[in-house]
Design a protein around this motif. Structure first.
Motif, short mmCIF file in Angstrom:
data_model
loop_
_atom_site.label_atom_id
_atom_site.label_comp_id
_atom_site.label_asym_id
_atom_site.label_seq_id
_atom_site.Cartn_x
_atom_site.Cartn_y
_atom_site.Cartn_z
N LEU A 33 12.06 -35.51 27.07
CA LEU A 33 12.06 -34.06 27.15
C LEU A 33 12.23 -33.65 28.60
O LEU A 33 11.61 -34.22 29.50
N PRO A 34 13.07 -32.69 28.90
CA PRO A 34 13.25 -32.28 30.30
C PRO A 34 11.94 -31.93 31.00
O PRO A 34 11.76 -32.25 32.17
N VAL A 35 11.00 -31.31 30.27
CA VAL A 35 9.73 -30.95 30.88
C VAL A 35 8.92 -32.18 31.24
O VAL A 35 8.22 -32.21 32.25
N THR A 36 9.03 -33.25 30.42
CA THR A 36 8.32 -34.49 30.74
C THR A 36 8.94 -35.15 31.96
O THR A 36 8.23 -35.57 32.89
N LEU A 37 10.26 -35.26 31.98
CA LEU A 37 10.93 -35.88 33.11
C LEU A 37 10.62 -35.14 34.41
O LEU A 37 10.35 -35.76 35.45
N LYS A 38 10.63 -33.83 34.37
CA LYS A 38 10.31 -33.05 35.56
C LYS A 38 8.90 -33.33 36.03
O LYS A 38 8.65 -33.50 37.23
N ALA A 39 7.95 -33.39 35.08
CA ALA A 39 6.56 -33.65 35.44
C ALA A 39 6.40 -35.01 36.09
O ALA A 39 5.54 -35.20 36.98
N LEU A 40 7.24 -35.98 35.70
CA LEU A 40 7.13 -37.34 36.22
C LEU A 40 8.02 -37.56 37.44
O LEU A 40 8.22 -38.70 37.86
N GLY A 41 8.54 -36.48 38.00
CA GLY A 41 9.32 -36.58 39.22
C GLY A 41 10.73 -37.06 39.04
O GLY A 41 11.39 -37.43 40.01
N ALA A 42 11.24 -37.05 37.80
CA ALA A 42 12.58 -37.55 37.51
C ALA A 42 13.54 -36.39 37.27
O ALA A 42 13.13 -35.30 36.85
N ASP A 43 14.82 -36.65 37.49
CA ASP A 43 15.85 -35.67 37.22
C ASP A 43 15.92 -35.41 35.72
O ASP A 43 15.80 -36.33 34.90
N ALA A 44 16.13 -34.17 35.34
CA ALA A 44 16.13 -33.80 33.93
C ALA A 44 17.25 -34.47 33.15
O ALA A 44 17.17 -34.61 31.93
N ASP A 45 18.30 -34.91 33.85
CA ASP A 45 19.41 -35.58 33.18
C ASP A 45 19.39 -37.09 33.41
O ASP A 45 20.42 -37.76 33.23
N SER A 46 18.25 -37.63 33.78
CA SER A 46 18.17 -39.05 34.07
C SER A 46 18.48 -39.90 32.84
O SER A 46 18.14 -39.53 31.72
N SER A 47 19.11 -41.02 33.08
CA SER A 47 19.24 -42.03 32.04
C SER A 47 17.93 -42.79 31.93
O SER A 47 17.19 -42.93 32.91
#
Length: 568
Positions: free
Chosen positions: A418-432
């Motif tokens: 989920l984009p919100v999860t990736l953002k919370a974990l410091g990752a780009d929202a479009d990360s592989s």
């Protein structure tokens, strides 16, 4: 563990037959592949300098972490230039968690899954972490929000330690190299071998203490390196690097390996991995995780999975050299009997012989064949599915996965990407989110032979060692073969102070497994009764007691606790 299929089907790796052990997880990797994304444009490459640390305040499906007594930080560790310099700088993603009220002097566990090529987030989010994502995550809240609900884990290792899961090597999990950036596929960091992975993780450990948590460097942090499956190679080689190149503030205390690979004893003229073939794991073809059929025959016969007649015929027909993998290929009479055994055993789940979760289907979401890992044909994860309004049907195996562990389903990848999860974990929202099986799908070469000499060096340096095994692990890394490797080894370098005996949970007299000790606990070999390849999933209370007793060096907890109350 982690034998996984390429996250991106265009990578061209052929399907791995029937299973995969050191960590693919039939159910857990049903959809652990990221959406396909193009590489970053060259003019954006210089901007790829991710944050070393993000302190997470809230997570989807959980809310504010402070309200659940949880502290989580995540970010990226600069691990230096990739082995292929054209791939740029390596950034290893990590996820650290601990109870918010942990004392400052609580130990640190640095965790690794295996593969090679598995994300260490699977251990954190499906085995021992404070928040778990399984089919139980499709609860009433999921029906309302479309977000799988992370479930509180009463047996989390974070109750007695800080645990940091590091995705290694890049670009596995959310790690990446700057040449292609966070959207890069499994080959985007170039070729890897064990020795390169060890050096890169030494740099990552240094960055963890220098850039992410400089307070640990100042105060000193008692640290253990822990992992499972192919991390049986990773963990000791990382420890070897730490002994040669210490990290300031990282006060190394020991290491632990669960259901781990041990490496092949070196033979002149043979490749380092001559005694294994990971693409055969879960098949009765040799070598697989084992050099020959000996331990498979013992295991499946001992669990009444084959006829007594076939067992007697194998014992009478196959030579000792054939059984031990010293004479391959098997002679036709022996090979025919092993094939008969295979037909009699039928489908089995390599991570846990007793698991009753449903057999995957070839519907684009699961797989077909004769019991292959879901990861073999993992579909691309579509983030839109995470917002479905209806919960999936409960699996017929739910609550019956071995000793009551839940089936895993797709909750973890759905939640993680989920984009919100990736953002919370410091990752780009479009990360592989890259995961591969058996090292297939990215370029990996095993160059580490038997890790025993590293164990000897660690013990001589005063470190403590724990080797633990699940006794229903059906992939060849279960108790018996590892016992036959490590017991003679430990006997040769230390004094055996406690022979094989049962150990029990600290909460009651329930049996947790069996254990042996050398030098009063400097080295411990332990089994988890009824656990498969993923011990903390199948026996969460026993695994937590085992790890707690080990890291706290407490003889009243874990494998050093006697079964008979009179001697406790």
């Amino acid at each position: 563990g982690g034998y996984r299929q390429p996250a991106h089907s265009h990578e061209g790796a052929p399907p791995v037959p029937r299973a995969a052990c050191a960590r693919a997880m039939v159910a857990r990797l049903a959809a652990a592949a990221a959406t396909l994304a193009a590489p970053l444009a060259p003019h954006l490459l210089a901007a790829v300098q991710p944050a070393a640390r993000t302190d997470v305040e809230s997570l989807p499906g959980v809310g504010k972490l402070a309200d659940v007594n949880l502290s989580v930080s995540a970010g990226y560790l600069n691990a230096g230039t990739a082995p292929d310099p054209s791939k740029g700088t390596m950034y290893f993603h990590y996820y650290c968690a601990g109870a918010a009220d942990l004392p400052e002097d609580a130990p640190l566990l640095i965790w690794y899954n295996g593969g090679p090529g598995a994300s260490s987030l699977f251990g954190m989010l499906q085995e021992f972490g404070p928040l778990l994502l399984t089919e139980q995550s499709y609860d009433e809240e999921y029906k309302k929000s479309g977000v799988p609900t992370p479930q509180a884990n009463p047996y989390a290792w974070t109750k007695f330690s800080t645990v940091c899961a590091i995705d290694s090597p890049a670009p596995m999990g959310l790690s990446f190299c700057t040449a292609e950036g966070p959207k890069g596929g499994p080959r985007s960091c170039g070729a890897w071998k064990d020795s390169d992975v060890a050096k890169a993780n030494n740099a990552a450990h240094r960055a963890l203490f220098t850039d992410a948590f400089p307070e640990w460097q100042k105060q000193g942090k008692k640290t253990f390196v822990v992992g499972e499956s192919y991390a049986g190679i990773y963990v000791p080689t990382f420890v070897d690097q730490l002994l040669s190149n210490p990290v300031p503030g990282l006060e190394l205390q020991g290491f632990a390996v669960g259901d781990g690979m041990t490496g092949c004893h070196p033979v002149e003229g043979m490749p380092a991995d001559y005694c294994v073939n990971l693409t055969n794991v879960g098949l009765f073809q040799y070598p697989n995780a084992l050099p020959g059929p000996k331990y498979d025959v013992m295991f499946f016969h001992g669990h009444s999975q084959m006829s007594e007649q076939t067992y007697r015929d194998i014992v009478a027909t196959c030579s000792d050299d054939e059984m031990e993998g010293k004479s391959l290929p098997l002679s036709p009479p022996c090979a025919n009997l092993i094939e008969t055994m295979s037909e009699e055993v039928g489908y089995f789940y390599p991570y846990n012989l007793l698991q009753a979760c449903p057999v995957p289907k070839a519907d684009g979401r699961h797989v077909d064949g004769h019991g292959a890992n879901m990861a073999l044909r993992a579909r691309k994860l579509q983030r839109a599915t995470a917002m479905a309004t209806a919960a999936p049907a409960v699996s017929p195996g739910a609550g019956d996965g071995g000793v009551g562990s839940p089936c895993l389903g797709d909750a973890m990848p759905e939640w993680l990407l989920l984009p919100v999860t990736l953002k919370a974990l410091g990752a780009d929202a479009d990360s592989s989110f890259n995961n591969v099986d058996n090292g297939i799908g990215f370029d990996y070469t095993t160059d580490q032979t038997f890790v025993g000499p590293i164990y000897a060096r660690a013990l001589n340096a005063g470190l403590r060692v724990l080797v633990y095994e699940g006794d229903t692990d059906a992939c060849g890394l279960q108790t018996a073969p590892n016992e036959d490797t490590w017991v003679p080894f430990f006997d040769g370098v230390m004094n055996q102070t406690h022979p094989w005996r049962p150990w029990r949970l600290s909460s009651d007299v329930a049996q947790a497994g069996f254990s042996m000790e050398w030098d009063d606990g400097r080295a411990t070999f332990a089994s988890l009764r009824g656990a498969g390849h993923l011990g903390p999933l199948d026996r969460p209370a026993a695994a937590a007691d085992l790890m707690r007793g080990f890291v706290l060096d407490d003889a009243t907890i874990g494998a050093r606790r006697r079964f008979r109350a009179a001697s406790s």
